[in-house]
Enzyme design. Structure first.
Site, PDB file in Angstrom:
ATOM      1  N   VAL A  53       8.356  34.401  11.784  1.00 56.84           N
ATOM      2  CA  VAL A  53       7.883  34.453  13.165  1.00 56.84           C
ATOM      3  C   VAL A  53       6.759  35.474  13.258  1.00 56.84           C
ATOM      4  O   VAL A  53       6.874  36.584  12.715  1.00 56.84           O
ATOM      5  CB  VAL A  53       9.020  34.829  14.140  1.00 56.84           C
ATOM      6  N   VAL A 120       7.990  37.027  24.073  1.00 60.30           N
ATOM      7  CA  VAL A 120       8.909  37.766  24.936  1.00 60.30           C
ATOM      8  C   VAL A 120       8.915  39.226  24.522  1.00 60.30           C
ATOM      9  O   VAL A 120       9.269  39.562  23.389  1.00 60.30           O
ATOM     10  CB  VAL A 120      10.329  37.174  24.863  1.00 60.30           C
ATOM     11  N   ASP A 163      22.499  26.916  18.478  1.00 58.93           N
ATOM     12  CA  ASP A 163      22.404  28.074  17.578  1.00 58.93           C
ATOM     13  C   ASP A 163      22.423  29.355  18.401  1.00 58.93           C
ATOM     14  O   ASP A 163      21.729  30.321  18.089  1.00 58.93           O
ATOM     15  CB  ASP A 163      21.138  27.995  16.730  1.00 58.93           C
ATOM     16  N   LYS A 165      23.378  32.867  19.621  1.00 56.25           N
ATOM     17  CA  LYS A 165      23.887  34.088  19.021  1.00 56.25           C
ATOM     18  C   LYS A 165      23.123  35.233  19.664  1.00 56.25           C
ATOM     19  O   LYS A 165      22.085  35.009  20.307  1.00 56.25           O
ATOM     20  CB  LYS A 165      23.690  34.075  17.503  1.00 56.25           C
ATOM     21  N   PRO A 166      23.597  36.474  19.539  1.00 59.88           N
ATOM     22  CA  PRO A 166      22.913  37.591  20.205  1.00 59.88           C
ATOM     23  C   PRO A 166      21.457  37.742  19.798  1.00 59.88           C
ATOM     24  O   PRO A 166      20.640  38.223  20.581  1.00 59.88           O
ATOM     25  CB  PRO A 166      23.746  38.805  19.773  1.00 59.88           C
ATOM     26  N   ASN A 168      19.350  35.440  19.586  1.00 60.76           N
ATOM     27  CA  ASN A 168      18.564  34.474  20.337  1.00 60.76           C
ATOM     28  C   ASN A 168      18.627  34.680  21.844  1.00 60.76           C
ATOM     29  O   ASN A 168      18.236  33.800  22.616  1.00 60.76           O
ATOM     30  CB  ASN A 168      19.009  33.047  19.988  1.00 60.76           C
ATOM     31  N   ASP A 186      14.421  30.502  20.803  1.00 59.45           N
ATOM     32  CA  ASP A 186      14.697  29.681  19.619  1.00 59.45           C
ATOM     33  C   ASP A 186      15.293  28.325  19.959  1.00 59.45           C
ATOM     34  O   ASP A 186      16.105  27.784  19.198  1.00 59.45           O
ATOM     35  CB  ASP A 186      15.594  30.414  18.621  1.00 59.45           C
TER      36      ASP A 186
END
Length: 448
Positions: A53, A120, A163, A165-166, A168, A186
Site C-alpha cells: 500500500v 485516510v 476480512d 479486523k482491527p 481494517n 480494504d
C-alpha cells in the site's frame, strides 16, 4: 520506497537499514512511480498478504490517495478479473462517511493490479487497542456503531467485506470538531478471495492463509456467506475491545476455525465484570454460530448500539481523560520544557540509539514546536541531515511539572535556529500511552 524484508516496515528511498532490526532494506516497488500518468506514488505505508500500500498524489485533483498494488498475474481467468472489476465498480458507487471511498482500478505493465481509494489520515483500531488498559466503554460502542453504519451501506449495495479486523477499521478526528470518526477500509478484496479460495500463492507456490481470528463459522467451513458473516466478524472485534482478547486463540489457524464453528465463547463479563449485561447480550447474539440467530442486518446492529450508548458529550478522537485532578501552578508563557530526542542511528551500521537534548517552545494535543540543544562538533546534525533518512521518526521524553511523559512522534518541518547549528522542529505526535496522554493534556490546560 524501500521495505525491510524481515518486519516489512516501509521506508523512504534514502534509508539504508531498518531501524527496528538493523536489516538492509530492499526496493518495495520496482517499476513506475507514476501510474496511468496520474497517481504519483510518494511513499510505502504498508505491506500485506495481498500486496503493498502506498500513499500517492492524484495529479489531476492534487489530493492524497491510497494505492494498493496487488501481485502480478493475480487473476488466472478472465472471469475472475471481470468479477473483481464489477466489485470495484459497485464500491465506487458507494458513498458513506464511514467507508473509505474507492476511486479507481487498473493494471500495470508488469501485470500487477492496483486499486486506488481515499487516503485516510488516522490510526488503525489495532493501534488503538495497543493503548494501555481497556478502552472506554462509550468509545467502544461508538466505534462499533459507526463501523456498522458503513458496513450497512456496503451491504445495501451488494458488497460484503469478509476480512473485517482491527487493522481494517480506521479511527480519526473530524477536521472541524475533533470528534471521533470511523472508516472501514480494504473493501474490494472479498471477490478476490472468492477467486483465490481464501488464500494467496507466493512466487514459490507456497500458500499464505489469513489468520482466522475474525472469521465467521460459515466462512471458515466453506458455506455460503451473506452480510451476517460480517456481523459475526464485527462481534469478534467488539468482544476484543471489551475484554482485550479475541474469544478464540491458538497457534494453529485450523484449530481457531474449528473453535469458531463448535465452541461457545466465554461470556465477556467473566473477563470484564464492568460490561453491562445488555451489551454482553448483544455481543453474544452477534457471535451466534448459526447466521439466523444473529442480528439480521448491520443496520440492526447500529440501532441496538445507539440505544446502548448513554447520553454524552461528543466523543473526541483523543483518548478520554480521567476525572479532573488539582491542576499544578500555571507555567510561564514560554514553556521551555526540557526534552530528549532519540532516534536509531543506523547510518554507522551499528544500529545505536543516539539522544540529544532540546526544549519545547509550544505544544498542542496533536504536536509540538521544539528547539534542539547543542550538537557536538563533528557529529551529524541528526535532526535535518540524518533523521530524514529514517522516516523522521523520533522517540521523545518531555519533562512536565507533574512528571515525564513519553511519545512516538514524527518531525514534519525543520527551520534552522538562529545559531546556525541547531533546528526548530515541528513535531506530529503519533502515539502516547494513555496515562502519559492524560498527564500531557492536563498540563496543556494549565497553560491555556
Amino acid at each position: 520506497m524501500k521495505i525491510c524484508p524481515t518486519c516489512h516496515t516501509c521506508y523512504d528511498d534514502t534509508a539504508r537499514f531498518c531501524t527496528l532490526d538493523g536489516n538492509s532494506l530492499a526496493e518495495s516497488l520496482p517499476g513506475p512511480r507514476v501510474l496511468e500518468a496520474r497517481y504519483q506514488l510518494t511513499k510505502c505505508i504498508g505491506q500485506g498478504r495481498l500486496g503493498d500500500v502506498y500513499q500517492a498524489t492524484d495529479l489531476t485533483t492534487v489530493q492524497q490517495v491510497s494505492v494498493k498494488v496487488l501481485p502480478p498475474n493475480l487473476f488466472t481467468t478472465a472471469a475472475a478479473e471481470s468479477s473483481f472489476r464489477a466489485e470495484v465498480e459497485r464500491l465506487a458507487k458507494i458513498s458513506s462517511p464511514h467507508i473509505a471511498a474507492t476511486l479507481a482500478f487498473g493494471l500495470l505493465p508488469n501485470a500487477a493490479t492496483y486499486l486506488v481509494s481515499e487516503f485516510v489520515e488516522g490510526r488503525t483500531l489495532r493501534e488503538e487497542l495497543k493503548q494501555d488498559g481497556l478502552m472506554d466503554l462509550t468509545r467502544v460502542l461508538e466505534i462499533t456503531r459507526q463501523a456498522a453504519l458503513g458496513l450497512s451501506v456496503a451491504h445495501g449495495a451488494g458488497v460484503l467485506h469478509l476480512d473485517l479486523k482491527p487493522e481494517n477499521v480506521m479511527v480519526m478526528a473530524d477536521a472541524q470538531t475533533q470528534e471521533l470518526r470511523v472508516k472501514v477500509v480494504d473493501f474490494g478484496l472479498a471477490r478476490l478471495k472468492d477467486a483465490l479460495g481464501g488464500a494467496v500463492a507466493t512466487d514459490s507456490g507456497s500458500v499464505i492463509i489469513r489468520m482466522p481470528h475474525y472469521t465467521s463459522p460459515e466462512e471458515g467451513t466453506g458455506m455460503p456467506v451473506d452480510g451476517r458473516s460480517d456481523v459475526y466478524s464485527l462481534g469478534i472485534i467488539l468482544y476484543e475491545m471489551l475484554t482485550d482478547h479475541v474469544p478464540f486463540r491458538d497457534k494453529f489457524p485450523m484449530k481457531v476455525l474449528i473453535m469458531h464453528a463448535t465452541k461457545t465463547p466465554e461470556p465477556p463479563r467473566s473477563l470484564n465484570p464492568k460490561i453491562p449485561a445488555e451489551i454482553e447480550a448483544l455481543v453474544l447474539k452477534m457471535l451466534t454460530k448459526e447466521p439466523d440467530g444473529r442480528p439480521a442486518t448491520m443496520q440492526a446492529v447500529a440501532d441496538a448500539l445507539s440505544k446502548l450508548i448513554p447520553a454524552h458529550n461528543p466523543i473526541l478522537f483523543a483518548a478520554p481523560v480521567a476525572p479532573p485532578v488539582p491542576a499544578p501552578a500555571p507555567a510561564a508563557p514560554s514553556l521551555n520544557l526540557p526534552l530528549r530526542l532519540t532516534i536509531i542511528d543506523a547510518d554507522d551500521e551499528g544500529n545505536k540509539s543516539r539522544t540529544i537534548p532540546g526544549t519545547v517552545q509550544d505544544a498542542s494535543p496533536q504536536g509540538m514546536r521544539i528547539q534542539t540543544g547543542t550538537v557536538a562538533t563533528g557529529q551529524l546534525n541528526i535532526i535535518k541531515d540524518h533523521t530524514v533518512a529514517f522516516k523522521n521518526r523520533l522517540d521523545i521524553a518531555v519533562d512536565l511539572p507533574g512528571g515525564t511523559v513519553k511519545m512516538d512522534a514524527f518531525a514534519v518541518r525543520y527551520n534552522r535556529a538562529p545559531d546556525g547549528m541547531n533546528w526548530t522542529v515541528f513535531i506530529y505526535i503519533k502515539d502516547m500511552a494513555r496515562a502519559d496522554r492524560r498527564l500531557y493534556e492536563q498540563y496543556l490546560k494549565t497553560v491555556g
